[in-house]
Design an enzyme around this catalytic site. Structure first.
Site, PDB file in Angstrom:
ATOM      1  N   SER A  85       7.580 -16.626 -58.183  1.00  0.00           N
ATOM      2  CA  SER A  85       7.981 -17.957 -58.648  1.00  0.00           C
ATOM      3  C   SER A  85       9.492 -18.004 -58.769  1.00  0.00           C
ATOM      4  O   SER A  85      10.142 -16.966 -58.972  1.00  0.00           O
ATOM      5  CB  SER A  85       7.346 -18.240 -60.020  1.00  0.00           C
ATOM      6  OG  SER A  85       7.920 -19.374 -60.640  1.00  0.00           O
ATOM      7  N   TYR A 114       5.983 -15.336 -68.465  1.00  0.00           N
ATOM      8  CA  TYR A 114       5.776 -15.732 -67.076  1.00  0.00           C
ATOM      9  C   TYR A 114       6.979 -15.320 -66.231  1.00  0.00           C
ATOM     10  O   TYR A 114       6.831 -14.709 -65.167  1.00  0.00           O
ATOM     11  CB  TYR A 114       5.569 -17.241 -67.001  1.00  0.00           C
ATOM     12  CG  TYR A 114       5.211 -17.761 -65.632  1.00  0.00           C
ATOM     13  CD1 TYR A 114       3.917 -17.625 -65.140  1.00  0.00           C
ATOM     14  CD2 TYR A 114       6.156 -18.418 -64.840  1.00  0.00           C
ATOM     15  CE1 TYR A 114       3.577 -18.112 -63.894  1.00  0.00           C
ATOM     16  CE2 TYR A 114       5.825 -18.913 -63.595  1.00  0.00           C
ATOM     17  CZ  TYR A 114       4.532 -18.760 -63.124  1.00  0.00           C
ATOM     18  OH  TYR A 114       4.199 -19.240 -61.880  1.00  0.00           O
TER      19      TYR A 114
END
Length: 256
Positions: free
Chosen positions: A146, A159
């Site tokens: 990501s 995350y």
């Protein structure tokens, strides 16, 4: 090269989180490009439904219901893959999750869930797949990371750190496994229309903020990420390894 540059014909692929969002798009593209695909997903009912649909379309596809975040699942998955052959050409570590909280509010259970799902699962599955990948002689591993692994995106520290770790794992394995004919790369998407992103994208204020920070002024599509994964899996990208390709509408390129 003996294979057509822009084909996956004859390739065996394993895709985690392959029934929804980016994972589902990757599976569909791989099948259309001629690969056989082994799908891993938690929801067995949805998995069996999709396997049946793909098989009716004439594709070669199999799968297993498994929670990749749980210890021992990687071995069980690879044993199931091995039952169909002793080589594996492509592994896509796509399964992921998130818990959005301020760092001070994360519990130990939150930490374990995010780290085990996003990072440990990819490490253990890729490690377990190594003998099959080496036997291929021309294998590819793709990590679905990501942009949160490259910059702050307000998606939470857990995350972000797991996605960053995937990028370093990509670089390490690319160098270590190059002599075995294994290429390792990563994709780093920004906000993509998927079930995981829907809680954020369905909030009008947050969606507007995302679009303002995105030069292309739109949300990405899962097929656009899958297309990059497909490229990294093809002979056409045969000299590309250890790289991260951002699929972000220009987010990371935009300074002031």
């Amino acid at each position: 090269m003996n294979q057509p540059l822009w084909s996956l014909s004859g390739q065996r692929a394993l895709v985690t989180g392959g029934t929804k969002g980016i994972g589902e798009a990757i599976v569909r593209q791989f099948l259309d490009l001629g690969a056989s695909v082994f799908i891993v997903a938690r929801d067995n009912e949805l998995l069996q439904q999709q396997l049946g649909n793909y098989q009716q379309q004439g594709h070669t596809v199999d799968g297993i219901a498994a929670d990749v975040s749980q210890p021992g699942e990687a071995i069980r998955i690879i044993e199931a893959v091995r039952s169909g052959g002793n080589t594996l050409d492509i592994v896509v570590n796509n399964a992921g999750t998130n818990i959005r909280k301020p760092t001070a509010e994360y519990s130990g259970a939150d930490y374990d869930h995010v780290v085990n799902t996003n990072l440990r699962s990819a490490y253990e599955l890729t490690q377990a797949a190594y003998p099959l990948l080496k036997a291929s002689g021309n294998a590819k591993v793709i990590m679905v990371s990501s942009v949160s692994g490259l910059t702050h995106t307000s998606s939470g520290s857990l995350y972000g750190m797991t996605k960053a770790a995937l990028l370093q794992l990509t670089r390490n394995l690319a160098v270590e496994w190059a002599p075995d004919g294994i290429r390792v790369n990563a994709v780093a998407p920004w906000y993509i229309t998927t079930p995981l992103a829907s809680p954020v994208l369905n909030n009008p204020e947050k969606r507007e903020g995302i679009l303002k920070r995105t030069p292309m002024n739109r949300i990405g599509d899962a097929e656009e990420v899958a297309s990059v994964v497909s490229f990294l899996s093809m002979p056409a990208s045969g000299y590309v390894t250890g790289q991260t390709i951002s699929v972000d509408g220009g987010l990371l390129a935009w300074g002031f």
